[in-house]
Design an enzyme around this catalytic site. Structure first.
Site, PDB file in Angstrom:
ATOM      1  N   ARG A 293       0.787  -1.085   0.030  1.00  0.00           N
ATOM      2  CA  ARG A 293       0.006   0.125  -0.070  1.00  0.00           C
ATOM      3  C   ARG A 293       0.744   1.229  -0.123  1.00  0.00           C
ATOM      4  O   ARG A 293       0.375   2.151  -0.408  1.00  0.00           O
ATOM      5  CB  ARG A 293      -1.031  -0.155   1.047  1.00  0.00           C
TER       6      ARG A 293
ATOM      7  N   GLU B 147       4.919 -11.898  14.172  1.00  0.00           N
ATOM      8  CA  GLU B 147       4.414 -12.389  15.464  1.00  0.00           C
ATOM      9  C   GLU B 147       4.804 -13.752  15.715  1.00  0.00           C
ATOM     10  O   GLU B 147       5.350 -14.174  16.743  1.00  0.00           O
ATOM     11  CB  GLU B 147       2.753 -12.296  15.686  1.00  0.00           C
TER      12      GLU B 147
END
Length: 184
Positions: A69, A106
């Site tokens: 993006r 993560e």
């Protein structure tokens, strides 16, 4: 969404154009969907204009857009301020010789890459993405640019999720955001 500058009506328009999708891509995530911002030509133009107004006179020679993006916002900003656009890509997406920087997720790690020679020592860069959450990707982009002698002037994002504390991982680099997102 909360506004960073409630005095500027463009911020409210941008904020209201971002759609929140609960439980996407997995339960508990409040996904910040910028595709609705892109469909609103006024809000999209306001977004670009606010960034251009901020960076026009900062002698920035490189706008580094983080995949994917950052590729939406980076090129029009780069053109407007007279800078080149450098894509920061995921592994194996650039055809030439690259340098890379690994960062933690993560669960596991990922990398971003940039073409060798895309930037030169001494250049001044703006790193742009749509959103900062945990800060891993922006941090990797900063390290990659600084490794080759580029000064990162600032990072910029349309949205920040402050509860995920990504700003704290940027090593003191300034971060400019337009709106704060809702929940993680």
């Amino acid at each position: 969404m909360a506004s960073k500058d409630s005095q500027d009506p463009r911020i409210a328009r941008i904020s209201s154009s971002i759609r929140i999708i609960p439980d996407f891509p997995k339960p508990g995530i409040m996904f910040q969907d910028i595709t609705t911002l892109l469909l609103d030509t006024k809000a999209f133009k306001d977004t670009i204009d606010l960034f251009v107004e901020r960076y026009r006179d900062q002698n920035i020679s490189v706008v580094a857009g983080v995949e994917a993006r950052g590729f939406i916002f980076g090129p029009p900003i780069a053109l407007a301020i007279g800078a080149k656009f450098v894509p920061m890509r995921k592994p194996k997406k650039l055809p030439g010789e690259v340098i890379s920087e690994e960062y933690s997720l993560e669960y596991g790690t990922d990398k971003i890459e940039m073409h060798v020679g895309a930037v030169q020592t001494g250049e001044r860069a703006l790193v742009i993405d749509d959103l900062i959450a945990t800060g891993g990707t922006l941090c990797a982009a900063i390290k990659l640019l600084e490794r080759v002698g580029v000064t990162v002037v600032e990072c910029a994002c349309v949205i920040e999720l402050p509860e995920l504390k990504g700003r704290a991982k940027l090593g003191g680099k300034p971060l400019f955001v337009l709106v704060e997102g809702e929940g993680a």
